[in-house]
Design a protein around this motif. Structure first.
Motif, PDB file in Angstrom:
ATOM      1  N   SER A  82      16.874 -37.033 -12.736  1.00 29.82           N
ATOM      2  CA  SER A  82      16.961 -38.472 -12.404  1.00 29.82           C
ATOM      3  C   SER A  82      15.844 -39.260 -13.097  1.00 29.82           C
ATOM      4  CB  SER A  82      16.807 -38.714 -10.904  1.00 29.82           C
ATOM      5  OG  SER A  82      17.750 -37.990 -10.213  1.00 29.82           O
ATOM      6  N   ALA A  83      14.684 -38.611 -13.292  1.00 24.27           N
ATOM      7  CA  ALA A  83      13.553 -39.307 -13.933  1.00 24.27           C
ATOM      8  C   ALA A  83      13.797 -39.504 -15.434  1.00 24.27           C
ATOM      9  CB  ALA A  83      12.275 -38.505 -13.725  1.00 24.27           C
ATOM     10  N   GLY A  84      14.785 -38.813 -15.993  1.00 22.29           N
ATOM     11  CA  GLY A  84      15.112 -39.053 -17.406  1.00 22.29           C
ATOM     12  C   GLY A  84      15.015 -37.843 -18.319  1.00 22.29           C
ATOM     13  N   ALA A  85      14.670 -36.674 -17.766  1.00 26.29           N
ATOM     14  CA  ALA A  85      14.631 -35.479 -18.637  1.00 26.29           C
ATOM     15  C   ALA A  85      16.061 -35.152 -19.087  1.00 26.29           C
ATOM     16  CB  ALA A  85      14.036 -34.296 -17.884  1.00 26.29           C
ATOM     17  N   ASP A  86      16.175 -34.710 -20.327  1.00 24.72           N
ATOM     18  CA  ASP A  86      17.511 -34.513 -20.907  1.00 24.72           C
ATOM     19  C   ASP A  86      17.940 -33.050 -20.942  1.00 24.72           C
ATOM     20  OD1 ASP A  86      18.024 -37.332 -22.297  1.00 24.72           O
ATOM     21  OD2 ASP A  86      15.924 -36.793 -22.602  1.00 24.72           O
ATOM     22  N   ARG A  87      16.956 -32.165 -21.195  1.00 34.46           N
ATOM     23  CA  ARG A  87      17.327 -30.768 -21.490  1.00 34.46           C
ATOM     24  C   ARG A  87      16.390 -29.815 -20.748  1.00 34.46           C
ATOM     25  NH1 ARG A  87      16.658 -32.472 -27.646  1.00 34.46           N
ATOM     26  NH2 ARG A  87      18.304 -34.026 -27.669  1.00 34.46           N
ATOM     27  N   TYR A  88      16.878 -28.598 -20.526  1.00 34.49           N
ATOM     28  CA  TYR A  88      16.039 -27.569 -19.894  1.00 34.49           C
ATOM     29  C   TYR A  88      16.259 -26.251 -20.613  1.00 34.49           C
ATOM     30  CZ  TYR A  88      12.971 -26.043 -16.153  1.00 34.49           C
ATOM     31  OH  TYR A  88      11.868 -25.627 -15.446  1.00 34.49           O
ATOM     32  N   LEU A  89      15.160 -25.648 -21.045  1.00 37.63           N
ATOM     33  CA  LEU A  89      15.206 -24.338 -21.727  1.00 37.63           C
ATOM     34  C   LEU A  89      14.764 -23.255 -20.769  1.00 37.63           C
ATOM     35  CD1 LEU A  89      13.251 -24.530 -25.130  1.00 37.63           C
ATOM     36  CD2 LEU A  89      15.716 -24.256 -24.811  1.00 37.63           C
TER      37      LEU A  89
END
Ligand code: SAM
Length: 350
Positions: free
Chosen positions: A158-165
């Motif tokens: 929700s804060a705006g992070a786009d991707r997670y590795l």
């Protein structure tokens, strides 16, 4: 007779390379190729698929390794909790934001925030970092913080992070359990599926050359990335760290690493695949080689000088001046007839 066998072999290889869906036995067959002529056909096909599905653009992702504290004890990793020889550091929230601004000023449109599993940074700290970076810089943000709570993933999305590795590391449950005293593969996969379900572009991948790992296990790694519908897949070589129990294990085989990247591209098609720092540690030409066998991403390291030597995942990790490195990488990309992407390089599946 010998020539007939050769023709039959060639025919079989081309039949497999031209498939659009792959059985496990096809993937194993391709990974096991050793004949130079056949490997060259494999690489050619991977490069064609890369061109068809990703184009000629190479995406640069600026990485900040902001903490080398880790609560996990992965047997292969120099950051593991029980490595008492490693001097630990944490970057402050402001230092992280300032470093992200440097990445943006260098013209790079993705900031990757990576650390060991370090709960010292609270949900609120990471949220503040994400929001501040997004306020000052028009970039995509990739998080690589290990396994955190679902509530934290929700908030950071929700804060705006786009991707997670979050690499699955190995699809072989027994090897996974032997290497991770406190973690289970099943749990890792639940996290990856959750991340994907809430809209993160999800990245997974393996380490090639782990003790006990077979070619069949590596085929399963590639097929698992397909099953998880990953947007990014990293196939990177094991490099021993002298400060871990695996210090005497040989580094991954270069040919197998390149085969894995090529087969990964052929099977997975529209995913981002990095040419990793670990590959360039294995061989000086590694980054360039990776780009010729299916990779379309490079991750310049912007961790400030005073910290970067301490992010010692493995031995001989290369350090450099990031601004000079970006210029050299751009020249290399152009010399290969490829282009440096000017956009954020979001998932090819959206
Ligand atoms: N803590 C986060 C996590 O678990 O995803 C990110 C940091 S972790 C150091 C990043 C990656 O380093 C891991 O996913 C693993 O694949 C890689 N790595 C660790 N030790 C390695 C080694 N000896 N050789 C190659 N890769 C290694």
């Amino acid at each position: 007779m010998k020539q007939e066998i050769q023709i039959t072999d060639d025919k079989y290889l081309f039949e497999i390379l031209n498939k659009s869906e792959f059985e496990r036995e096809d993937v194993v067959y391709l990974l096991k190729l050793t004949n130079e002529k056949h490997i060259s056909e494999l690489f050619k096909k991977a490069d064609l698929i890369r061109k068809e599905f990703c184009g000629d653009e190479v995406h640069l992702r600026g990485i900040i390794e902001f903490s080398n504290f880790c609560e996990q004890d992965c047997v292969y990793c120099g950051l593991r909790k029980s490595n008492n020889l490693l001097e630990r550091y944490r970057m402050s929230v402001d230092e992280i934001i300032e470093t992200a601004k440097k990445i943006y000023s260098a013209g790079i449109k993705t900031v990757v925030l990576q650390s060991g599993e370090d709960s010292h940074y609270t949900k609120e700290d990471i949220t503040h970092i994400i929001k501040s970076i997004k306020e000052f810089c028009d970039v995509a943000i990739t998080l690589s913080l290990g396994e955190r709570s679902f509530d934290e993933y929700d908030e950071w999305k929700s804060a705006g992070a786009d991707r997670y590795l979050l690499k699955h590391e190995t699809a072989n449950e027994k090897i996974y359990s032997a290497l991770h005293s406190k973690q289970e593969l099943e749990e890792r996969l639940i996290h990856l599926k959750y991340l994907k379900s809430i809209g993160f572009q999800a990245g997974s991948g393996n380490i090639i050359g782990l003790p006990g790992q077979t070619i069949e296990d590596i085929a399963d790694d590639i097929l698992l990335c397909k099953e998880l519908d990953c947007d990014m897949c990293s196939f990177s070589p094991f490099i021993p760290s002298p400060e871990t129990p695996l210090k005497n294990i040989s580094p991954a085989d270069l040919k197998l690493t390149l085969n894995t990247m090529a087969v990964g591209r052929i099977v997975l098609k529209n995913v981002h695949i990095p040419s990793t720092t670990a590959l360039s540690t294995l061989t000086p030409e590694g980054r360039k080689l990776g780009l010729t066998v299916g990779a379309n991403v490079i991750m310049p390291n912007f961790t400030p000088d005073k910290y970067k030597d301490k992010y010692r995942i493995y031995a001989n990790k290369k350090t450099y001046d990031p601004i000079k490195f970006v210029e050299e990488i751009k020249q290399m990309i152009h010399s290969m007839g490829r282009k440096v992407s000017e956009d954020k390089g979001h998932s090819l599946k959206q």
